[in-house]
Write an enzyme that holds these catalytic residues in place. Structure first.
Site, PDB file in Angstrom:
ATOM      1  N   HIS A 160      19.247   0.938  29.146  1.00 27.28           N
ATOM      2  CA  HIS A 160      18.907   0.131  28.134  1.00 27.28           C
ATOM      3  C   HIS A 160      19.426   0.781  26.707  1.00 27.28           C
ATOM      4  O   HIS A 160      19.643  -0.222  25.955  1.00 27.28           O
ATOM      5  CB  HIS A 160      17.082   0.238  28.251  1.00 27.28           C
ATOM      6  CG  HIS A 160      16.604  -0.902  27.243  1.00 27.28           C
ATOM      7  ND1 HIS A 160      16.201  -2.146  27.876  1.00 27.28           N
ATOM      8  CD2 HIS A 160      16.424  -1.017  26.126  1.00 27.28           C
ATOM      9  CE1 HIS A 160      15.754  -2.868  26.597  1.00 27.28           C
ATOM     10  NE2 HIS A 160      15.853  -2.148  25.679  1.00 27.28           N
ATOM     11  N   GLU A 161      19.012   1.971  26.475  1.00 27.79           N
ATOM     12  CA  GLU A 161      19.419   2.534  25.367  1.00 27.79           C
ATOM     13  C   GLU A 161      20.832   2.563  25.139  1.00 27.79           C
ATOM     14  O   GLU A 161      21.226   2.332  24.063  1.00 27.79           O
ATOM     15  CB  GLU A 161      18.723   3.928  25.035  1.00 27.79           C
ATOM     16  CG  GLU A 161      17.150   3.559  25.052  1.00 27.79           C
ATOM     17  CD  GLU A 161      16.635   2.859  23.972  1.00 27.79           C
ATOM     18  OE1 GLU A 161      17.321   2.699  23.025  1.00 27.79           O
ATOM     19  OE2 GLU A 161      15.540   2.206  24.322  1.00 27.79           O
TER      20      GLU A 161
ATOM     21  N   PRO B  60       0.979  -1.321  -0.001  1.00 24.44           N
ATOM     22  CA  PRO B  60      -0.200   0.126  -0.171  1.00 24.44           C
ATOM     23  C   PRO B  60       0.837   1.287   0.030  1.00 24.44           C
ATOM     24  O   PRO B  60       1.930   1.191   0.598  1.00 24.44           O
ATOM     25  CB  PRO B  60      -0.628  -0.257   1.310  1.00 24.44           C
ATOM     26  CG  PRO B  60      -0.843  -1.549   1.770  1.00 24.44           C
ATOM     27  CD  PRO B  60       0.593  -2.244   0.979  1.00 24.44           C
TER      28      PRO B  60
ATOM     29  N   HIS C  25      21.639  -0.946  23.870  1.00 28.51           N
ATOM     30  CA  HIS C  25      21.760  -1.153  22.122  1.00 28.51           C
ATOM     31  C   HIS C  25      22.632  -0.204  21.513  1.00 28.51           C
ATOM     32  O   HIS C  25      23.154  -0.824  20.577  1.00 28.51           O
ATOM     33  CB  HIS C  25      20.190  -0.485  21.912  1.00 28.51           C
ATOM     34  CG  HIS C  25      19.049  -1.284  22.425  1.00 28.51           C
ATOM     35  ND1 HIS C  25      18.760  -2.599  21.870  1.00 28.51           N
ATOM     36  CD2 HIS C  25      17.743  -1.157  23.086  1.00 28.51           C
ATOM     37  CE1 HIS C  25      17.893  -3.041  22.420  1.00 28.51           C
ATOM     38  NE2 HIS C  25      17.187  -2.143  23.302  1.00 28.51           N
TER      39      HIS C  25
ATOM     40  N   LYS D 191       0.348   2.881  -6.930  1.00 24.44           N
ATOM     41  CA  LYS D 191      -0.468   2.178  -8.011  1.00 24.44           C
ATOM     42  C   LYS D 191      -1.580   3.076  -8.625  1.00 24.44           C
ATOM     43  O   LYS D 191      -1.949   3.305  -9.715  1.00 24.44           O
ATOM     44  CB  LYS D 191      -0.890   0.948  -7.417  1.00 24.44           C
ATOM     45  CG  LYS D 191       0.187  -0.040  -7.058  1.00 24.44           C
ATOM     46  CD  LYS D 191      -0.202  -1.440  -6.578  1.00 24.44           C
ATOM     47  CE  LYS D 191      -1.059  -1.195  -5.180  1.00 24.44           C
ATOM     48  NZ  LYS D 191      -0.192  -0.628  -4.147  1.00 24.44           N
TER      49      LYS D 191
END
EC number: 3.4.24.-
Length: 666
Positions: A442-443, A221, A446, A225
């Site tokens: 936490h970040e 989508p 990562h 188109k």
């Protein structure tokens, strides 16, 4: 010129002067008269025949001769009953005489006596009749009002219910051109070739080429188109009929097939022409098999009629069908065969060059600040469709207008990208101090794992500003377009996704619910590595893909499992081993770079957002460059023993989003 097709026999126009129309109140006379008659009929029903009518004197004479058997006295003085021989009679008892003396005389003569209570008044009867017909009146009024709004009554629309709701563009065409469709040069070439077939058919006939009957555009989508079809309508030198697949579906049986016939009859009148059917999967779904319990006869009749019109006993000559769908896997095989849809054109998600071209089209009428590099914005938006890029530019313009500026800056585009991916940002102060520290750790985990992994995408930015359900995000941007994903890249991706949880375990001593999104995405990736990509030595080179839509992620079909329970247990064990190994690798990186994690977490608590270059400086590594990425990619592809997920990316044919990981708010 655009008009609505409701084909039918032409009506002769009156030649003389028409009589003046009757006043509006006259058309209501007949319905009101019928309504009043019905009210009176049901309110005052005809009483059954009461037999012989006696005067009061005749009644007393018959009573004295013992000819009266029964009597029913009404409250209004009327009385009726039966003679001794069973014949009915009626009489009127004068007011004041229907007392105890008459009752005693009736009892002495053995007459069976009954009385009837007083009935409702005339006004109450009329009111009850009107109330009983009130729903009917409201319904009649609703039909009358709807008929006036639509220009015709309900019954007037029934003769045209089988007509196709197609718009015909002959002279006044849409303003969209192929130049408005940025990128997709190959797709535009195929579509433009079909238009050229109809413009210059002799050139192709001399070469013995046949005009294709149909072209099917498939893709996710938002890839353009329908925009491509509007460009065809704007560029074509032949009539263009546009209709949606859902317009063939109606509550009446047989209407869909009738509308298909009417559509192609109208197309033959305008041949050569193009018929565009948007969302053709609404009528082109695969027909039910012989043992199928659930079937849709109306939809199958519509599909059968479409098959016959496209390539049946009398195929439509000079009519090219252009259709679009994002669910090609559900279409009937008979619809996709050559002779009906000769060509299938895939409209994929745009590449980086296509995204840059699309951004330039949408920024035509906007003022950009000198710091805006649309090529950099295109690189920062992998996986974005054309519709999402248009929304990105619009959100950036809204952000600039909110700040009172006319020029769009690079920060506006960054804000718009974050808003589309994550949602509206909140202030980090909404979190408790302990939660804010946990999110920062936490970040930082990562980011450090991503920066230290050789095959992971580079870190662009780290933030602990909440947005949507995410409490923090680590953004990773690929340096170049990826079409194949090596096993080493996928394993590093697993380690990066589990890096936040690993940092919590190493630094905080326990994990939290903030890693639920990381665990979910890592488990899904590991499952696909084992079950679909054949990257499990224990399971071997097999693939068990999960059923679902090719271009609509999120849905899964209920298909039978093509392997035994023992195989499922091996799959589960392999997935668990992959995740444990990735978590252990992430924890090892955190232990070896503990100081960098602590410093990055402190910077996040202080600044809330940290650039990727700072992360690489903390871990003591240079920022990756596109040249290094290309060399590493070539080295990994040529490395023996490294399998690649061929044919599809890890996102099922689409590039991954830029947000590599985030804490989920539960």
């Amino acid at each position: 010129m655009s008009r609505e097709v409701t084909s039918g026999l032409p009506q002769d126009k009156p030649t003389g002067s028409a009589p003046p129309p009757p006043p509006p109140w006259r058309r209501w006379l007949l319905p009101i008269g019928l309504l009043v008659s019905l009210v009176l009929l049901f309110t005052f029903p005809m009483r059954p025949s009461s037999g012989k009518t006696l005067t009061y004197s005749e009644f007393l004479t018959a009573l004295h001769h013992h000819d009266i058997k029964t009597i029913t006295i009404h409250s209004d003085g009327e009385a009726s009953g039966q003679f001794a021989d069973g014949r009915p009679y009626s009489t009127t008892i004068p007011i004041g005489l229907a007392g105890s003396q008459l009752l005693n005389e009736l009892e002495n003569n053995g007459v069976q006596i009954s009385a009837r209570p007083p009935g409702p008044s005339l006004a109450s009867q009329v009111l009850a009749g009107v109330l009983s017909f009130l729903p009917f009146l409201l319904l009649l009024g609703l039909f009358a009002y709807s008929g006036r709004r639509a220009g015709a009554g309900f019954l007037a629309g029934l003769p045209g219910i089988g007509r196709a709701r197609a718009k015909i563009f002959t002279t006044e065409r849409p303003q969209t051109r192929f130049s408005d469709v940025a990128g997709y040069d190959g797709v535009k070439a195929e579509i433009a070739e079909v238009v050229d077939f109809l413009r210059s058919p002799e050139r192709y006939r001399r070469a013995g080429a046949a005009i294709p009957r149909g072209v099917l555009m498939v893709g996710p989508p938002g890839t353009g188109k329908t925009l491509m079809a509007r460009a065809v309508a704007g560029e074509a030198g032949v009539p263009f009929l546009s209709v949606t697949g859902s317009s063939f579906v109606e509550m009446f049986v047989g209407v869909g097939a009738s509308r298909v016939r009417d559509l192609f009859e109208e197309a033959r009148k305008h041949a050569p022409c193009i018929v565009f059917v948007d969302e053709i999967d609404a009528i082109g779904q695969r027909r039910a098999g012989a043992g199928t319990i659930v079937a849709n006869d109306e939809r199958e009749q519509t599909l059968n009629q479409l098959l016959a019109e496209m390539d049946g006993f009398e195929p439509a000559q000079g009519v090219v069908v252009l259709a679009a769908t994002n669910r090609p896997e559900v279409l009937d095989p008979a619809l996709l065969r050559p002779g009906r849809f000769d060509r299938q054109v895939t409209v994929p998600l745009p590449s980086q060059a296509d995204r840059a071209a699309i951004l330039r089209v949408h920024c035509r009428n906007k003022r950009l600040a000198p710091d805006v590099d649309l090529d950099a914005v295109a690189r920062a938006t992998p996986g974005f469709s054309g519709a999402e890029l248009a929304n990105l530019v619009n959100e950036a313009a809204i952000a600039a207008a909110r700040a009172g500026r006319r020029d769009l800056t690079a920060e506006d585009f960054r804000y718009a990208r974050d808003r589309i991916i994550l949602g509206r940002r909140e202030d980090s102060n909404v979190l408790l101090p302990s939660e804010r520290h946990a999110v920062a750790v936490h970040e930082a985990g990562h980011a450090v794992v991503a920066a230290c992994s050789e095959n992971a995408d580079p870190v662009e930015r780290v933030t602990i500003l909440p947005a949507g359900r995410a409490l923090g995000v680590t953004f990773q941007l690929p340096l170049a377009e990826r079409h194949l994903y090596s096993e080493s890249y996928l394993r590093d991706s697993l380690a990066v996704r589990l890096g936040g949880r690993a940092a919590e375990l190493e630094i905080l001593g326990e994990a939290s619910t903030g890693a639920v999104n990381d665990l979910s995405s890592a488990t899904e990736l590991a499952l696909r590595m084992v079950r679909e990509y054949g990257l499990s030595p224990r399971l071997g080179p097999v693939s068990y893909p999960v059923g679902g839509s090719m271009y609509l992620p999120g849905g899964q079909e209920l298909t039978p499992r093509p392997y035994a329970e023992a195989t499922q247990q091996r799959i589960d064990q392999e997935v668990a081993d992959l995740l444990r190994d990735a978590e252990e690798r992430a924890r090892d990186i955190i232990r070896r770079n503990r100081q960098a994690v602590d410093e990055l977490a402190s910077l996040l608590l202080e600044q809330e957002s940290v650039d990727g270059a700072v992360v690489y400086q903390l871990v003591g590594r240079p920022v990756p460059t596109p040249e290094e990425h290309r060399e590493a990619a070539a080295r990994h592809v040529r490395r023996p023993g490294i399998a690649a997920a061929t044919g599809a990316s890890m996102a099922g044919g689409s590039e991954p989003r830029t947000a590599a990981s985030s804490d989920d708010l539960l």
